[in-house]
Write a protein that holds these residues in place. Structure first.
Motif, PDB file in Angstrom:
ATOM      1  N   GLU A  69       0.842  -1.199   0.000  1.00 40.80           N
ATOM      2  CA  GLU A  69       0.000   0.000   0.000  1.00 40.80           C
ATOM      3  C   GLU A  69       0.876   1.247   0.000  1.00 40.80           C
ATOM      4  O   GLU A  69       1.861   1.337   0.752  1.00 40.80           O
ATOM      5  N   LEU A  70       0.546   2.212  -0.824  1.00 38.67           N
ATOM      6  CA  LEU A  70       1.260   3.488  -0.834  1.00 38.67           C
ATOM      7  C   LEU A  70       0.721   4.376   0.287  1.00 38.67           C
ATOM      8  O   LEU A  70      -0.480   4.618   0.376  1.00 38.67           O
ATOM      9  N   ILE A  71       1.615   4.862   1.147  1.00 38.09           N
ATOM     10  CA  ILE A  71       1.251   5.754   2.243  1.00 38.09           C
ATOM     11  C   ILE A  71       1.785   7.145   1.904  1.00 38.09           C
ATOM     12  O   ILE A  71       2.998   7.366   1.871  1.00 38.09           O
ATOM     13  N   ILE A  72       0.882   8.068   1.622  1.00 38.81           N
ATOM     14  CA  ILE A  72       1.284   9.403   1.189  1.00 38.81           C
ATOM     15  C   ILE A  72       1.399  10.327   2.401  1.00 38.81           C
ATOM     16  O   ILE A  72       0.441  10.489   3.174  1.00 38.81           O
ATOM     17  N   ARG A  73       2.581  10.914   2.550  1.00 43.10           N
ATOM     18  CA  ARG A  73       2.824  11.860   3.638  1.00 43.10           C
ATOM     19  C   ARG A  73       3.422  13.149   3.062  1.00 43.10           C
ATOM     20  O   ARG A  73       3.198  13.469   1.899  1.00 43.10           O
TER      21      ARG A  73
END
Length: 347
Positions: A332-336
């Motif tokens: 899963e891509l976790i965008i911060r």
């Protein structure tokens, strides 16, 4: 083994033990243990000689060996490489938790090297402890090649694979995770995306590099690759420092979070801001990634799910009901805060 006047074998007055069998067969007690445990490294002639000695002495294996034969030790073996980085270490923790939930404990054997002797010695230690099944957690291609050439008789699954263990493999889809990270930067408008790869010879390094290349090619954007790192923040920092003089990139996809941290450090020292000047994406989502400055956009691997699948697959194999789940665990891509549209850059 002793004999009487007729030349027939005489059993010891007590129950025969493993050393009695070894003497009768003319081998070491370690060799007898390997025969009991079905170890793949023995010659058939040696195996047969030990079996015949067992029959002559009416040898009854000890509790640990008998537990292996009857698959009731309730111990799963895990073969791991020394110097575990975050991904393999998190996988090991997840496997241990899933095993405990299923009523099993784990026995860990650390590889001292990637050569055949080291791997056989580690397998020996696990088999001597009567493990019921085996999880192979060796992310280096060289180790996997040696393991693939051995005839492992225990039920096993592997978290990594170079090809031959497809039917035994369960892993996080590294390639799709790399494509997610690269696509995120492309969708933000970046076209000069540098890939900071891990060390050569690691399965993850090759898969993440391939995913980056495939996604860049799909967008018809040239790949831009930095010298490989070694998974440490220090290597990311060192490589970043070397690249600052002729910087030609607006974004970096790092093959792990620690190297991304080192790269952010090098960028800051050069007076560049993340993400205003350079966007950075990592891989793994280590616990500290959310607390980087800025918090790191990264690819999260579902290690608990991987652990559950590994243990479920082994338990299925133990009862003759293979239950390997089709497909890899999806990352899963976790965008911060470490990524932003390329238009947000100010010079």
């Amino acid at each position: 083994m002793t004999g009487n006047n007729s030349g027939e074998a005489v059993r010891p007055p007590r129950g025969a033990n493993i050393r009695d069998v070894a003497r009768a067969a003319g081998v070491s007690h370690q060799t007898v243990s390997r025969v009991i445990n079905g170890h793949p490294s023995l010659r058939e002639e040696t195996r047969q000689r030990v079996v015949e000695a067992m029959e002559q002495l009416a040898f009854r294996p000890n509790r640990a060996a008998r537990a292996l034969v009857t698959s009731r030790s309730r111990i799963l073996g895990v073969l791991v490489s020394n110097g575990l980085e975050y991904g393999p270490a998190a996988s090991l923790q997840a496997i241990e938790a899933a095993a405990a939930d299923a009523g099993y404990s784990i026995d860990i054997a650390n590889l001292e090297g990637t050569d055949r002797d080291s791997i056989v010695a580690a397998l020996d230690r696990l088999m001597d402890h009567a493990v019921e099944g085996l999880v192979i957690l060796a992310p280096q291609s060289r180790s996997l090649k040696v393991i693939e050439d051995l005839s492992i008789r225990l039920p096993f699954v592997t978290v990594h694979s170079t090809g031959r263990f497809v039917d035994h493999r369960l892993s996080v889809d590294q390639l799709s995770g790399a494509r997610l990270a690269t696509r995120h930067l492309l969708e933000l408008g970046h076209r000069s995306i540098l890939h900071l790869a891990g060390p050569e010879g690691w399965v993850e390094t090759a898969a993440r590099l391939q995913g980056y290349r495939e996604e860049m090619a799909a967008w018809q954007v040239p790949a831009l690759e930095a010298p490989e790192g070694d998974w440490t923040a220090e290597s990311g920092y060192r490589i970043g420092k070397k690249l600052m003089a002729g910087r030609s990139f607006s974004a970096v996809f790092s093959s792990n979070d620690q190297m991304a941290l080192g790269m952010v450090h090098a960028l800051a020292e050069a007076g560049l801001r993340v993400p205003q000047d350079v966007s950075v994406v990592g891989f793994d989502d280590i616990p500290e990634a959310a607390h980087y400055l800025p918090p790191l956009t990264t690819v999260r691997q579902d290690f608990p799910e991987l652990g559950r699948r590994c243990v479920a697959a082994l338990l299925g194999l133990l009862v003759g009901e293979p239950s390997l789940s089709p497909g890899d665990v999806v990352p899963e891509l976790i965008i911060r805060g470490s990524t932003a549209p390329v238009a947000a850059r100010t010079d």
